[in-house]
Design an enzyme around this catalytic site. Sequence first.
Site, PDB file in Angstrom:
ATOM      1  CB  SER A 137      -0.849  -0.016   1.269  1.00 40.40           C
ATOM      2  OG  SER A 137      -1.434   1.242   1.486  1.00 40.40           O
ATOM      3  CE1 TYR A 141      -3.784  -2.168   5.901  1.00 39.60           C
ATOM      4  CE2 TYR A 141      -2.707  -0.246   4.953  1.00 39.60           C
ATOM      5  CZ  TYR A 141      -3.350  -1.458   4.787  1.00 39.60           C
ATOM      6  OH  TYR A 141      -3.537  -1.968   3.522  1.00 39.60           O
TER       7      TYR A 141
HETATM    8  N1  LIG Z   1      -8.717  -0.761  -0.773  1.00 40.74           N
HETATM    9  C1  LIG Z   1      -7.680  -0.003  -0.522  1.00 40.74           C
HETATM   10  O1  LIG Z   1      -7.778   1.235  -0.426  1.00 40.74           O
HETATM   11  C2  LIG Z   1      -6.315  -0.629  -0.392  1.00 40.74           C
HETATM   12  C3  LIG Z   1      -5.190   0.163  -0.707  1.00 40.74           C
HETATM   13  C4  LIG Z   1      -3.932  -0.401  -0.601  1.00 40.74           C
HETATM   14  C5  LIG Z   1      -3.782  -1.719  -0.213  1.00 40.74           C
HETATM   15  N2  LIG Z   1      -4.894  -2.477   0.102  1.00 40.74           N
HETATM   16  C6  LIG Z   1      -4.664  -3.872   0.488  1.00 40.74           C
HETATM   17  O2  LIG Z   1      -5.047  -4.698  -0.600  1.00 40.74           O
HETATM   18  C7  LIG Z   1      -5.519  -5.968  -0.122  1.00 40.74           C
HETATM   19  C8  LIG Z   1      -6.913  -6.231  -0.640  1.00 40.74           C
HETATM   20  O3  LIG Z   1      -7.736  -5.184  -0.172  1.00 40.74           O
HETATM   21  P1  LIG Z   1      -9.203  -4.925  -0.705  1.00 40.74           P
HETATM   22  O4  LIG Z   1      -9.404  -3.450  -0.675  1.00 40.74           O
HETATM   23  O5  LIG Z   1      -9.464  -5.676  -1.946  1.00 40.74           O
HETATM   24  O6  LIG Z   1     -10.027  -5.525   0.551  1.00 40.74           O
HETATM   25  P2  LIG Z   1     -11.248  -6.547   0.667  1.00 40.74           P
HETATM   26  O7  LIG Z   1     -12.220  -6.343  -0.423  1.00 40.74           O
HETATM   27  O8  LIG Z   1     -11.684  -6.396   2.080  1.00 40.74           O
HETATM   28  O9  LIG Z   1     -10.548  -7.970   0.451  1.00 40.74           O
HETATM   29  C9  LIG Z   1      -9.735  -8.557   1.410  1.00 40.74           C
HETATM   30  C10 LIG Z   1      -9.620 -10.033   1.098  1.00 40.74           C
HETATM   31  O10 LIG Z   1      -8.751 -10.642   2.079  1.00 40.74           O
HETATM   32  C11 LIG Z   1      -9.412 -11.789   2.582  1.00 40.74           C
HETATM   33  N3  LIG Z   1      -8.973 -12.136   3.935  1.00 40.74           N
HETATM   34  C12 LIG Z   1      -9.083 -11.410   5.073  1.00 40.74           C
HETATM   35  N4  LIG Z   1      -8.605 -12.100   6.122  1.00 40.74           N
HETATM   36  C13 LIG Z   1      -8.159 -13.295   5.622  1.00 40.74           C
HETATM   37  C14 LIG Z   1      -7.560 -14.448   6.198  1.00 40.74           C
HETATM   38  N5  LIG Z   1      -7.288 -14.539   7.506  1.00 40.74           N
HETATM   39  N6  LIG Z   1      -7.242 -15.486   5.374  1.00 40.74           N
HETATM   40  C15 LIG Z   1      -7.511 -15.434   4.066  1.00 40.74           C
HETATM   41  N7  LIG Z   1      -8.105 -14.387   3.462  1.00 40.74           N
HETATM   42  C16 LIG Z   1      -8.417 -13.325   4.234  1.00 40.74           C
HETATM   43  C17 LIG Z   1     -10.888 -11.430   2.556  1.00 40.74           C
HETATM   44  O11 LIG Z   1     -11.650 -12.608   2.640  1.00 40.74           O
HETATM   45  P3  LIG Z   1     -12.994 -12.736   3.557  1.00 40.74           P
HETATM   46  O12 LIG Z   1     -14.115 -12.332   2.658  1.00 40.74           O
HETATM   47  O13 LIG Z   1     -13.024 -14.165   3.961  1.00 40.74           O
HETATM   48  O14 LIG Z   1     -12.828 -11.796   4.742  1.00 40.74           O
HETATM   49  C18 LIG Z   1     -10.969 -10.751   1.200  1.00 40.74           C
HETATM   50  O15 LIG Z   1     -11.062 -11.700   0.178  1.00 40.74           O
HETATM   51  C19 LIG Z   1      -5.474  -5.878   1.393  1.00 40.74           C
HETATM   52  O16 LIG Z   1      -4.270  -6.466   1.826  1.00 40.74           O
HETATM   53  C20 LIG Z   1      -5.500  -4.372   1.661  1.00 40.74           C
HETATM   54  O17 LIG Z   1      -4.930  -4.042   2.899  1.00 40.74           O
HETATM   55  C21 LIG Z   1      -6.159  -1.957  -0.005  1.00 40.74           C
END
Ligand SMILES: NC(=O)c1ccc[n+]([C@@H]2O[C@H](COP(=O)([O-])OP(=O)(O)OC[C@H]3O[C@@H](n4cnc5c(N)ncnc54)[C@H](OP(=O)(O)O)[C@@H]3O)[C@@H](O)[C@H]2O)c1
Length: 288
Positions: free
Chosen positions: A138, A151
């Site tokens: 990120s 975070y």
């Molecule tokens: N959105 C942003 O602004 C942003 C920016 C930079 C980086 N990121 C990073 O990018 C990644 C994806 O984010 P996103 O925005 O797409 O979030 P998201 O839609 O909340 O997706 C997160 C994914 O991680 C899975 N997960 C959570 N805990 C887990 C565990 N213990 N074991 C296996 N899977 C697990 C969730 O599955 P469940 O449905 O089972 O919970 C979901 O599929 C994350 O690491 C986030 O921190 C996000």
Amino acid sequence: MTDTVLVTGISTGFGQEIALMLGEKGYTVYGTVRDMSLRPKLEAMAAKRNADLRVVQMDVTDQSSIDAAVNKILEECGSIYAVVNNAGVLLRGYFEDLAEDEIRNLFNVNFFGALAVTRAVLPAMRQARRGRVVIISSVAGKIGAPSGSAYSACRFAQEGFAESLRQEIQPLGVTVSLIEPGITRTETWQRGTASGVGRNAANPDSPYYAWFKQAQTLFYNAMESSKITVEDVAGAVFRAISEPKPRWRYVVGPRAKLVISARRYIPGELFERFYFGEVVKRITTPAR
Ligand SMILES: NC(=O)c1ccc[n+]([C@@H]2O[C@H](COP(=O)([O-])OP(=O)(O)OC[C@H]3O[C@@H](n4cnc5c(N)ncnc54)[C@H](OP(=O)(O)O)[C@@H]3O)[C@@H](O)[C@H]2O)c1
């Protein structure tokens, strides 16, 4: 025989689009979910896009589920060309409002989870003398912010891990790339206070409550106006997997690029005074 890619956390958000896009591009994709009841829905989405997506169960904090998934892939395909460590959670709140167990959970999923999955696939990549390790980090892995102490600490740790690992395994033909997206509108922001916000951060009795609320407004405004799409992030992952010489880092989004460049090129204290000073001022000045 197409190359096999393992993508963690494909139930929603970046992971879902990464899995579908890589499948569309011709890779055999194994995408992980914690809840296997999502499988039919995900397979239907993949079929619509003509993507070879196989859904497997994995909780990245559960070693036996990691081993079972990786063994299944190796049995079925014989190799794993790339892994995309995407599974992650969010934790926001001023440091004093964050409980030890919340911070440990964050690290267990985002940091130790990615380490465990990477450790499980590396022997096969090392033996094959080719492979790609991709880690979704990120912009918070480069820059801290109020209510982002845990975070950012977790993402900074991941950056150090990836930077070192890359130097260790590149001579074996395995590369490591970090994807650094700016704030993007995904399900992570709609998961409600239970998962993304520290228990005490949402408590009006917290001494930081007023500032935290303003910080949240600032972040939600940034999210609402963000131009980054899940396709942009998936596109960066595709590049990291398909380019002959993948980059160490792929920053995604114009604001993220601007802030990271500003930090790199503006002398430290000057940047801190203007950028961090402005952020703190906006959060601590009472809303009118
Ligand atoms: N959105 C942003 O602004 C942003 C920016 C930079 C980086 N990121 C990073 O990018 C990644 C994806 O984010 P996103 O925005 O797409 O979030 P998201 O839609 O909340 O997706 C997160 C994914 O991680 C899975 N997960 C959570 N805990 C887990 C565990 N213990 N074991 C296996 N899977 C697990 C969730 O599955 P469940 O449905 O089972 O919970 C979901 O599929 C994350 O690491 C986030 O921190 C996000």
